[in-house]
Design a protein around this motif. Structure first.
Motif, PDB file in Angstrom:
ATOM      1  N   GLU A  12      -4.418  -0.710 -18.463  1.00 50.68           N
ATOM      2  CA  GLU A  12      -5.710  -0.723 -18.641  1.00 50.68           C
ATOM      3  C   GLU A  12      -6.307  -2.116 -18.893  1.00 50.68           C
ATOM      4  N   LYS A  13      -5.508  -3.189 -19.395  1.00 53.18           N
ATOM      5  CA  LYS A  13      -6.172  -4.657 -19.205  1.00 53.18           C
ATOM      6  C   LYS A  13      -6.327  -5.009 -17.630  1.00 53.18           C
ATOM      7  N   VAL A  14      -5.462  -4.606 -16.908  1.00 61.37           N
ATOM      8  CA  VAL A  14      -5.310  -5.066 -15.440  1.00 61.37           C
ATOM      9  C   VAL A  14      -6.627  -4.370 -14.604  1.00 61.37           C
ATOM     10  N   LYS A  15      -6.893  -3.281 -15.159  1.00 63.81           N
ATOM     11  CA  LYS A  15      -8.289  -2.707 -14.625  1.00 63.81           C
ATOM     12  C   LYS A  15      -9.377  -3.200 -15.134  1.00 63.81           C
ATOM     13  N   ASP A  16      -9.424  -3.747 -16.590  1.00 65.60           N
ATOM     14  CA  ASP A  16     -10.502  -4.433 -16.967  1.00 65.60           C
ATOM     15  C   ASP A  16     -10.907  -5.671 -16.317  1.00 65.60           C
ATOM     16  N   LEU A  17      -9.471  -6.387 -15.908  1.00 67.15           N
ATOM     17  CA  LEU A  17      -9.761  -7.675 -15.263  1.00 67.15           C
ATOM     18  C   LEU A  17     -10.228  -7.513 -13.825  1.00 67.15           C
ATOM     19  N   ILE A  18     -10.039  -6.617 -13.159  1.00 71.69           N
ATOM     20  CA  ILE A  18     -10.222  -6.524 -11.726  1.00 71.69           C
ATOM     21  C   ILE A  18     -11.274  -5.723 -11.657  1.00 71.69           C
ATOM     22  N   GLU A  19     -11.869  -4.927 -12.301  1.00 73.57           N
ATOM     23  CA  GLU A  19     -13.075  -3.935 -11.772  1.00 73.57           C
ATOM     24  C   GLU A  19     -14.441  -4.857 -11.548  1.00 73.57           C
ATOM     25  N   ASP A  20     -14.487  -6.024 -12.052  1.00 74.56           N
ATOM     26  CA  ASP A  20     -15.817  -6.678 -11.478  1.00 74.56           C
ATOM     27  C   ASP A  20     -15.413  -7.514 -10.516  1.00 74.56           C
ATOM     28  N   ILE A  21     -14.284  -7.924  -9.994  1.00 78.91           N
ATOM     29  CA  ILE A  21     -13.992  -8.803  -8.895  1.00 78.91           C
ATOM     30  C   ILE A  21     -14.189  -8.184  -7.396  1.00 78.91           C
ATOM     31  N   ASP A 127      -0.061   1.970  -4.188  1.00 76.51           N
ATOM     32  CA  ASP A 127       0.812   2.255  -5.494  1.00 76.51           C
ATOM     33  C   ASP A 127       1.190   1.172  -6.208  1.00 76.51           C
ATOM     34  N   THR A 128       0.565   0.877  -7.328  1.00 75.07           N
ATOM     35  CA  THR A 128       1.156  -0.206  -8.080  1.00 75.07           C
ATOM     36  C   THR A 128       2.589   0.090  -8.675  1.00 75.07           C
ATOM     37  N   HIS A 129       3.198  -1.057  -8.402  1.00 77.08           N
ATOM     38  CA  HIS A 129       4.706  -0.961  -8.896  1.00 77.08           C
ATOM     39  C   HIS A 129       4.850  -2.207 -10.120  1.00 77.08           C
ATOM     40  N   LEU A 130       4.032  -3.224  -9.985  1.00 72.67           N
ATOM     41  CA  LEU A 130       4.336  -4.430 -10.672  1.00 72.67           C
ATOM     42  C   LEU A 130       2.733  -5.145 -10.668  1.00 72.67           C
ATOM     43  N   ALA A 131       2.131  -5.383 -11.934  1.00 69.70           N
ATOM     44  CA  ALA A 131       0.927  -6.235 -12.112  1.00 69.70           C
ATOM     45  C   ALA A 131       1.351  -7.250 -13.037  1.00 69.70           C
ATOM     46  N   GLU A 132       0.994  -8.494 -12.620  1.00 71.07           N
ATOM     47  CA  GLU A 132       1.127  -9.594 -13.561  1.00 71.07           C
ATOM     48  C   GLU A 132      -0.311 -10.109 -13.731  1.00 71.07           C
ATOM     49  N   TYR A 133      -0.788 -10.455 -15.044  1.00 74.32           N
ATOM     50  CA  TYR A 133      -2.152 -11.283 -14.981  1.00 74.32           C
ATOM     51  C   TYR A 133      -1.949 -12.498 -15.740  1.00 74.32           C
TER      52      TYR A 133
END
Length: 167
Positions: A12-21, A127-133
């Motif tokens: 969810e945090k990843v989604k929030d960070l990228i949705e406006d980029i 398909d996302t396996h690993l996300a780092e932010y």
């Protein structure tokens, strides 16, 4: 870009960070073994953390993905907010006319002049396996003051939140 609430709450945090980029740098491996990147417009992040892109069937990246175990990396940066995301995953070409219809936007027309019926239009599904932010919720001034504090005191700069998320 359309984003959906995530089944994996850690994404969810990843989604929030990228949705406006909207624009990701997609990195693949070419036939000489070099890493190559290009900007790609994200059409959707679905509820499973899958990212969807339009591309041309004849694009070199389609062959690069097929020839190198479908491994890709997506990088997102919002410099003004000091937010950065790296997503590692596997990509697949998907020729799904219903999904193309769902994701179609007139903004894609310059790349696909024949519209959503363009015979070269296909989808890349990552398909996302690993996300780092890395995310700093502080203003620029607070970040600047924190850098100055670290420089003066000899402490390490506290950059904000950094987390790895597995899907």
């Amino acid at each position: 870009m359309e984003t959906q609430p995530q089944h994996n709450k850690d994404l969810e945090k990843v989604k929030d960070l990228i949705e406006d980029i909207r624009i990701a740098m997609m990195t693949t491996v070419d036939d000489a073994g070099h890493l190559v990147s290009r900007p790609m417009s994200v059409m959707q992040m679905d509820a499973n953390g899958t990212l969807w892109f339009f591309t041309k069937k004849s694009s070199p990246k389609v062959d690069q993905i097929e020839n190198h175990e479908q491994q890709v990396n997506l990088s997102f940066a919002d410099v003004s907010d000091a937010s950065y995301v790296s997503i590692s995953g596997t990509a697949h070409e998907v020729d799904d006319r219903a999904k193309i219809e769902e994701l179609w936007s007139p903004a894609a027309k310059p790349w696909f002049p024949d519209g959503k019926d363009d015979p070269q239009l296909t989808l890349l599904k990552v398909d996302t396996h690993l996300a780092e932010y890395w995310d700093s919720t502080s203003s620029r001034m607070v970040r600047f003051l924190e850098m100055a504090r670290a420089a003066v005191t000899g402490d390490t700069y506290k950059e904000g939140e950094n987390r790895k998320v597995f899907n």
